[in-house]
Motif scaffolding. Sequence first.
Motif, PDB file in Angstrom:
ATOM      1  N   VAL A  15      32.778  20.164 -52.662  1.00  0.00           N
ATOM      2  CA  VAL A  15      31.789  19.161 -52.064  1.00  0.00           C
ATOM      3  C   VAL A  15      30.578  19.948 -51.994  1.00  0.00           C
ATOM      4  N   CYS A  16      29.505  19.337 -52.285  1.00  0.00           N
ATOM      5  CA  CYS A  16      28.088  19.660 -51.999  1.00  0.00           C
ATOM      6  C   CYS A  16      27.340  18.749 -51.297  1.00  0.00           C
TER       7      CYS A  16
ATOM      8  N   ARG B 247      34.389  19.939 -34.447  1.00  0.00           N
ATOM      9  CA  ARG B 247      33.190  19.333 -33.882  1.00  0.00           C
ATOM     10  C   ARG B 247      32.618  18.356 -34.957  1.00  0.00           C
ATOM     11  N   LEU B 248      33.112  18.309 -36.102  1.00  0.00           N
ATOM     12  CA  LEU B 248      32.808  17.434 -37.239  1.00  0.00           C
ATOM     13  C   LEU B 248      33.731  16.442 -37.378  1.00  0.00           C
ATOM     14  N   GLU B 249      33.179  15.277 -37.654  1.00  0.00           N
ATOM     15  CA  GLU B 249      34.510  14.259 -38.148  1.00  0.00           C
ATOM     16  C   GLU B 249      33.863  13.498 -39.382  1.00  0.00           C
ATOM     17  N   PHE B 250      34.770  13.547 -40.385  1.00  0.00           N
ATOM     18  CA  PHE B 250      34.297  12.835 -41.554  1.00  0.00           C
ATOM     19  C   PHE B 250      35.424  11.549 -41.707  1.00  0.00           C
ATOM     20  N   ASP B 251      34.872  10.523 -41.362  1.00  0.00           N
ATOM     21  CA  ASP B 251      35.524   9.406 -41.419  1.00  0.00           C
ATOM     22  C   ASP B 251      35.365   8.534 -42.792  1.00  0.00           C
ATOM     23  N   VAL B 252      35.916   9.195 -43.785  1.00  0.00           N
ATOM     24  CA  VAL B 252      35.719   8.617 -45.276  1.00  0.00           C
ATOM     25  C   VAL B 252      35.821   7.096 -45.358  1.00  0.00           C
ATOM     26  N   PRO B 253      36.987   6.586 -45.090  1.00  0.00           N
ATOM     27  CA  PRO B 253      37.037   5.099 -45.130  1.00  0.00           C
ATOM     28  C   PRO B 253      36.299   4.247 -44.739  1.00  0.00           C
ATOM     29  N   ASN B 254      35.447   4.732 -43.643  1.00  0.00           N
ATOM     30  CA  ASN B 254      34.582   3.849 -42.732  1.00  0.00           C
ATOM     31  C   ASN B 254      33.099   4.603 -43.267  1.00  0.00           C
ATOM     32  N   ARG B 255      32.928   5.513 -43.974  1.00  0.00           N
ATOM     33  CA  ARG B 255      31.910   5.945 -44.536  1.00  0.00           C
ATOM     34  C   ARG B 255      31.022   6.495 -43.431  1.00  0.00           C
ATOM     35  N   ARG B 256      31.479   7.119 -42.335  1.00  0.00           N
ATOM     36  CA  ARG B 256      30.735   7.528 -41.357  1.00  0.00           C
ATOM     37  C   ARG B 256      30.923   9.217 -41.085  1.00  0.00           C
TER      38      ARG B 256
ATOM     39  N   GLY C  28      21.345  10.889 -42.796  1.00  0.00           N
ATOM     40  CA  GLY C  28      20.662  11.505 -43.935  1.00  0.00           C
ATOM     41  C   GLY C  28      21.440  12.453 -44.646  1.00  0.00           C
ATOM     42  N   TRP C  29      22.532  12.496 -44.757  1.00  0.00           N
ATOM     43  CA  TRP C  29      23.130  13.671 -45.418  1.00  0.00           C
ATOM     44  C   TRP C  29      24.029  12.987 -46.639  1.00  0.00           C
ATOM     45  N   GLU C  30      23.951  13.618 -47.643  1.00  0.00           N
ATOM     46  CA  GLU C  30      24.717  13.288 -48.987  1.00  0.00           C
ATOM     47  C   GLU C  30      25.739  14.211 -49.001  1.00  0.00           C
ATOM     48  N   PHE C  31      27.095  13.754 -49.443  1.00  0.00           N
ATOM     49  CA  PHE C  31      28.196  14.676 -49.835  1.00  0.00           C
ATOM     50  C   PHE C  31      28.671  14.470 -51.060  1.00  0.00           C
ATOM     51  N   ARG C  32      28.623  15.069 -52.161  1.00  0.00           N
ATOM     52  CA  ARG C  32      29.091  14.886 -53.556  1.00  0.00           C
ATOM     53  C   ARG C  32      30.472  15.392 -53.546  1.00  0.00           C
ATOM     54  N   VAL C  33      31.456  14.767 -53.938  1.00  0.00           N
ATOM     55  CA  VAL C  33      32.813  15.433 -53.749  1.00  0.00           C
ATOM     56  C   VAL C  33      33.472  15.212 -55.284  1.00  0.00           C
ATOM     57  N   PHE C  34      33.741  16.461 -55.914  1.00  0.00           N
ATOM     58  CA  PHE C  34      34.607  16.502 -57.013  1.00  0.00           C
ATOM     59  C   PHE C  34      35.567  17.508 -57.299  1.00  0.00           C
ATOM     60  N   THR C  35      36.486  17.445 -58.233  1.00  0.00           N
ATOM     61  CA  THR C  35      37.422  18.447 -58.233  1.00  0.00           C
ATOM     62  C   THR C  35      37.268  19.340 -59.732  1.00  0.00           C
TER      63      THR C  35
ATOM     64  N   ILE D 248      29.525  10.518 -52.426  1.00  0.00           N
ATOM     65  CA  ILE D 248      29.592  10.233 -53.717  1.00  0.00           C
ATOM     66  C   ILE D 248      30.876  10.956 -54.135  1.00  0.00           C
ATOM     67  N   PHE D 249      31.783  10.155 -54.829  1.00  0.00           N
ATOM     68  CA  PHE D 249      33.177  10.858 -55.326  1.00  0.00           C
ATOM     69  C   PHE D 249      33.066  10.620 -56.826  1.00  0.00           C
ATOM     70  N   GLN D 250      32.928  11.888 -57.609  1.00  0.00           N
ATOM     71  CA  GLN D 250      32.639  12.057 -58.961  1.00  0.00           C
ATOM     72  C   GLN D 250      34.191  11.954 -59.631  1.00  0.00           C
ATOM     73  N   ALA D 251      34.782  11.277 -60.396  1.00  0.00           N
ATOM     74  CA  ALA D 251      36.328  11.622 -60.518  1.00  0.00           C
ATOM     75  C   ALA D 251      36.424  12.055 -62.324  1.00  0.00           C
ATOM     76  N   THR D 252      35.279  12.067 -63.066  1.00  0.00           N
ATOM     77  CA  THR D 252      35.625  12.427 -64.432  1.00  0.00           C
ATOM     78  C   THR D 252      34.448  13.177 -64.939  1.00  0.00           C
TER      79      THR D 252
END
Length: 284
Positions: A242-243, A197-206, A216-223, A255-259
């Motif tokens: 992901v937060c 039911r959820l679609e995260f279209d990351v390349p198009n930021r949707r 209104g949502w923020e998604f912080r991604v880290f490894t 927001i992708f945090q790589a370092t």
Amino acid sequence: MSTDSILVWMLSLNREYSKAEYDQAYQLCKLCFPEERFRYEPTNPDTFRLLMTQLLPVLMMRHRRVPRSRWKDHQTPAGKHWIDVVRPNDNSGRSRPPSIGYQLTYQNSLCGMAVTQGTPVQVVNIGLGITQLKVEPKGTPVKVYLESLSHKLTQVEMANIVGNPDDLMLKRLCILLAMKEAYIKAIGQPIGFDFSRLEFDVPNRRVLADGSTLMGWEFRVFTTKLGVARGEVLKQEEYECVCAFFRGTQESTYIFQATPGELENWVQYINIDQLMAVASKLSA
């Protein structure tokens, strides 16, 4: 921590636990969360993961120098938690301390807690998703593993994954699953919620839910990478994390945090030894 900031605590279960450690964690959870019911199964690692994760908010409040007797844990009907600090006999007219919202989750060797503060209505809108970067069962080709989980993805998400090298396909799959888990936990939905039911279209930021754009949502991604001892074997494990937090803005953001430098201001890592070293003080 400012009213719009996020803090994440990550606990590494980097070694085997002893029965004495299990018993101490179990008794602490019963004491600090008397309204909860915890299973006592010392030989079941999953219950130990649960107990250690449950102690993260207790450790956080200890870190803030707030005695256990001076904070109260609340829960919405949907199971979202927040903490209020109690000031006994405070007639000074000072403003009330902000509420502290938190979300707990764990997978395999990694336990996590996402935290924010503000009003109760604001702070419960936080979630944390953790997905280990691996195929199951071990040795399964990535394409076969992806196909086995395709029912959790939309056509757009599948299109953003397929056609890449195996390591990139697996990474994108795990990030998407962690994003969906984080959002579902942030809104307090049950485990059986349909991921498709959820679609995260990351390349198009949707971000879409049931075909409608989520705003209104923020998604912080880290490894997170761990060294984990299992018996005599030292293994390397990697997790996509992901937060999710609702900020009420005009758009949703990734927001992708790589370092490590990007993470050090808001992600804190600890291990079993560090938590157990202060365990005897957590109930005070």
